[in-house]
Design a protein around this motif. Structure first.
Motif, PDB file in Angstrom:
ATOM      1  N   ALA B 215     -47.362   7.802  -4.177  1.00  0.00           N
ATOM      2  CA  ALA B 215     -46.895   7.844  -3.043  1.00  0.00           C
ATOM      3  C   ALA B 215     -46.190   6.455  -2.504  1.00  0.00           C
ATOM      4  N   GLY B 218     -43.332   5.582  -5.065  1.00  0.00           N
ATOM      5  CA  GLY B 218     -42.281   6.067  -4.391  1.00  0.00           C
ATOM      6  C   GLY B 218     -41.586   5.550  -3.367  1.00  0.00           C
ATOM      7  N   ASP B 241     -33.834   8.685   7.475  1.00  0.00           N
ATOM      8  CA  ASP B 241     -34.825   8.415   8.497  1.00  0.00           C
ATOM      9  C   ASP B 241     -35.698   7.362   8.186  1.00  0.00           C
ATOM     10  N   ARG B 243     -38.499   6.602   9.534  1.00  0.00           N
ATOM     11  CA  ARG B 243     -39.832   7.110   9.427  1.00  0.00           C
ATOM     12  C   ARG B 243     -40.388   7.870   8.445  1.00  0.00           C
ATOM     13  N   PHE B 244     -39.450   8.375   7.496  1.00  0.00           N
ATOM     14  CA  PHE B 244     -40.013   8.980   6.209  1.00  0.00           C
ATOM     15  C   PHE B 244     -40.565   7.881   5.363  1.00  0.00           C
ATOM     16  N   HIS B 247     -44.141   7.840   6.622  1.00  0.00           N
ATOM     17  CA  HIS B 247     -44.880   8.997   6.242  1.00  0.00           C
ATOM     18  C   HIS B 247     -45.396   8.784   4.603  1.00  0.00           C
ATOM     19  N   LEU B 248     -44.563   8.199   3.761  1.00  0.00           N
ATOM     20  CA  LEU B 248     -44.980   7.996   2.439  1.00  0.00           C
ATOM     21  C   LEU B 248     -46.032   6.877   2.335  1.00  0.00           C
TER      22      LEU B 248
END
Lengths: 291, 528
Positions: B215, B218, B241, B243-244, B247-248
């Motif tokens: 993660a 990535g 975004d 914000r993604f 998340h990752l």
């Protein structure tokens, strides 16, 4: 110590790990320099990659040689299988990251952007989309004009590739069964045909990428659609390429008469890898090309 | 083929000097390399922390500009997590897993060596960025690499991304090796339920690493795409975004917390029974709790993102997920207390560190519970409270457990006794220093002092002074540890194989060769 006297094979001291790590470091350094427009970067990266390639190749060749010399016990084979399973788990996780990027953009990012009338007036979240500032999406397969792009038509190359991979998956299993039944001809034919399918798939994918750039104005820079499309299909193609190489190594070894029904990890790993590539493609086909 | 068979059959030619270490593949040698490297990074990362704390000793910009402060802050976190704590745990794994499960070595000794050698190269790249001040310097966006902030920065930011990618590869290789070793090479009779707790926690952490490291890799690869290849993963103008990326990152980061703390829990679960002279209470429930905590780790990442704007349902889900982790943590803590209950306790240095861990793990965990509460998190987000919580878990938690483990196994590794008085001095100064450094930060955070800012309002001066004094005390105390280790290796008094009378486990049963066990021993319990 070897399988013959019942011990676990423990290799001798070697400088390869140091050299592989060093090669990777030099390659990374060169890549960064090249990305930032510093001229010698490319050469440094090439040198590092060459060192990396040479020693990774020798390392794998050595392990295959050790396997053929019979030093690996069933215990070692079990460890190899767990390691391969763990490796595939990391690759599943990497695919999950890319799929998450796609689904997050479709489910959250685009609707949120569309909902913001202050910053992005008049933008609707309709997939495919290259975002409020990107080119406008057409129906799949239509020829775009200026500031437009079109996705690839799902019934075209993607459908064909699905059939090819489906066939190759069956062939790979058939080849593997051949080894278990000690039918060498079946093993060799099956592997050969699997590799042929794999190469056909890769050629078609490369062609479709060229087509996307040349005909449909779909590039890596086409907003979130282009980014996720090329990241997913590109990463999958890379995996397919590595798996084809693994299968080719397995074919070469099988041709030399290597692998036995009870000693087959190299072949098994390559077949596992190929099935993984197959399974990943199904998700790609549904989420990237179809929906 | 004949040449190869000869090469395989050739006896070990023991190289000497530097070459011996460059070509080492034995799990003990690699373990030693890991541990020495981790200690070196602890001092480098620690020096950065002290420099930061010196800046915070008084209000106003005195020692450095904000940009340098941000660079040091970013590198401090990366070096400490990827260069010190994780490699130290890997070193303990490399040394101890084969010994504790009766294996001749790690499953793949050469991969073990590769996992190590990626570290010094990657950390060299990371540290080199400090010397690139002309082209933007080191990465300065924090170890969290949040875009769009992380899109700024030049050469140094790219180098850091590539270096952290290498660290991800290293971590994944280490995890693969641990999984393959535990599943492939256990002594006959050692079922999974009978695994020593340190090995079990490492196994669980290894699975977490296999899922979490990709993660982070990535997230960084996509950022590299945005930085240089024109993709728009994190750019709203292209439908992405930023914000993604969070998340990752936090899918990795939240798991990373557990990856760093679970093996520490394992170490403490080895030490406490030894010095309580009782087997670990609730071996199976502890093992299950560790597993449950790891499962919760995978679904708790959003609890770090409440303040960045999650939909309410999401915020609630992550809040409950993160708070649930308190349940398995409590199971473990109560099992430890029950282990101590009516034991014949003695308080050697490893035991002191382990007991401190129990206390600090509980304290830091409770602070984590507060931060996990979504409404409270809005108040505490990005304040010194978060710094305090993270450091209680990582310093008074993971680091103390690692130090305790080092004292615990040092006689086994070196065959020599360490200086108990100096060890205890090291412990008490560390305990005092750590709490003096981090406790005031809870208060500062509650009072509203931001983190990652080199300056602060006048009313925060006093606690910051204490915190800085504590940090220096903590840092200087580690020099005692260095001295103790060097003196032990250089010729402490000889120690027996079973150095601790209460110690159980395969690692104490025989003095083995440079590699672990030759022919596999048999065992019927985790504490034979």
């Amino acid at each position: 110590m070897s399988a013959a006297d019942g011990g676990y094979y423990v290799p001798k001291p070697t400088s390869w790990p140091f050299l592989v790590a060093g090669g990777l470091c030099v390659a990374a350094l060169g890549a960064v320099l090249a990305l930032n427009g510093l001229k010698p970067g490319t050469w440094i990266a090439a040198f590092g990659a060459a060192v990396l390639a040479v020693f990774v190749f020798r390392w794998f060749a050595r392990v295959i040689g050790e396997a053929e010399a019979g030093v690996y016990t069933p215990q070692a084979e079990r460890a190899f299988r767990w390691a391969m399973a763990g490796f595939l788990l990391t690759q599943v996780a990497l695919f999950a990251v890319l799929f998450a990027a796609l689904l997050y953009a479709r489910r959250y990012a685009l609707p949120w952007i569309a909902a913001n009338e202050l910053l992005w007036p008049g933008f609707d979240a309709v997939w495919p989309s290259a975002g409020p500032n990107g080119p406008v999406a057409l129906e799949p397969g239509m020829l775009p004009g200026p500031n437009q792009f079109a996705p690839l038509a799902v019934g075209d190359i993607p459908a064909l590739n699905t059939l090819i991979l489906f066939a190759s998956g069956i062939l790979a299993t058939w080849a593997y069964r051949g080894l278990l039944r000690e039918n060498r001809a079946q093993l060799l034919t099956g592997l050969f045909l699997t590799i042929a399918c794999g190469l056909g798939f890769l050629a078609l994918q490369a062609y479709s990428h060229v087509l996307a750039y040349a005909e449909f104005a779909l590039t890596l820079k086409t907003g979130i659609y282009g980014a996720t499309f090329f990241a997913l299909t590109g990463f999958h193609a890379l995996q397919a390429l590595i798996a084809v190489i693994a299968l080719a190594v397995a074919l070469t070894r099988a041709f030399k008469g290597q692998f036995q029904a009870d000693r087959r990890f190299g072949l098994e790993a390559a077949v596992w890898y190929w099935h993984f590539v197959d399974a990943a493609w199904l998700f790609l086909f549904v989420f990237v090309y179809w929906l | 083929m004949r040449k190869l068979s000869k090469a395989i059959a050739r006896r070990d030619v023991q190289s000497i000097g530097l070459l011996r270490w460059l070509t080492a593949t034995g799990h003990k040698d690699i373990g030693t390399l890991y541990l020495v490297f981790a200690l070196a990074m602890l001092f480098i990362g620690g020096a950065m922390a002290l420099w930061l704390r010196a800046e915070l000793f008084a209000p106003g910009l005195r020692l450095m500009g904000p940009h340098v402060y941000n660079q040091l802050l970013t590198l401090h976190a990366l070096i400490m997590i990827f260069g010190a704590v994780l490699p130290a745990l890997s070193g303990l794994a490399s040394w101890q897993i084969p010994l504790m499960i009766g294996a001749p070595d790690m499953a793949f000794p050469r991969v073990n060596a590769l996992g190590f050698w990626l570290l010094p190269f990657a950390c060299a790249l990371l540290l080199a960025t400090l010397f690139l001040q002309a082209s933007g310097g080191a990465p300065a966006a924090g170890w969290t690499f949040y875009p769009p902030l992380s899109m700024q920065g030049g050469l140094g930011a790219d180098l850091a991304i590539l270096a952290v990618l290498m660290l991800c590869v290293s971590a994944a290789l280490t995890a693969l090796n641990a999984v393959a070793t535990v599943f492939g090479l256990r002594a006959s009779g050692m079922t999974l339920v009978r695994l020593p707790m340190f090995v079990w926690t490492w196994l669980v952490a290894a699975f977490l690493l296999l899922v979490a490291a990709p993660a982070l890799a990535g997230a960084l690869l996509l950022q590299l795409g945005d930085r240089h290849f024109g993709t728009q993963f994190f750019d709203a103008a292209g439908g992405g975004d930023p914000r993604f990326a969070q998340h990752l990152f936090w899918f990795f980061g939240n798991s990373a917390e557990y990856i760093l703390i679970l093996p520490a829990v394992g170490i403490v679960s080895q030490i406490l029974p030894t010095f309580a002279r009782k087997p670990l209470f609730g071996h199976v429930s502890t093992a299950l709790a560790v597993f449950a905590a790891a499962c919760l780790a995978l679904i708790g990442w959003g609890s770090h993102m409440v303040a960045t704007g999650l939909p309410p349902a999401g915020a609630l889900f992550f809040m409950y997920g993160a708070m649930l982790a308190a349940v398995p943590a409590s199971v473990v803590v109560f099992n430890w207390i029950a282990t101590l209950w009516r034991g014949s306790l003695s308080f050697e240095t490893p035991m002191l560190f382990a007991l401190a861990f129990v206390l600090e793990f509980t304290l830091g965990g409770l602070a984590g519970l507060v931060l996990a509460l979504a409404p409270l998190d809005l108040q505490h987000h990005d304040t010194q409270s978060v710094v305090a919580h993270a450091h209680t878990m990582l310093v008074s938690g993971a680091l103390f457990a690692i130090l305790g483990g080092a004292y615990y196994w040092l006689p086994r590794w070196t065959g020599r006794r360490y200086d108990e008085r100096l060890g205890k001095l090291h412990f008490w100064l560390s305990l005092l220093g750590a709490n003096l450094a981090f406790l005031p930060q809870y208060w500062l955070g509650a009072a509203g002092m931001s983190r990652r800012i080199p300056d602060y309002a006048l009313q925060f001066t006093e606690p910051n002074r204490w915190s800085t004094v504590g940090a220096f005390l903590l840092g200087l105390a580690q020099l005692i540890f260095l001295y103790v280790v060097v003196r032990t290796v250089r010729g402490g008094r000889k120690a027996d194989v079973r150095f601790w009378e209460g110690a159980r486990g395969l690692e104490w049963t025989q003095r083995s060769a440079p590699r672990g066990f030759g022919a596999g021993p048999r065992t019927r319990s985790p504490n034979p």
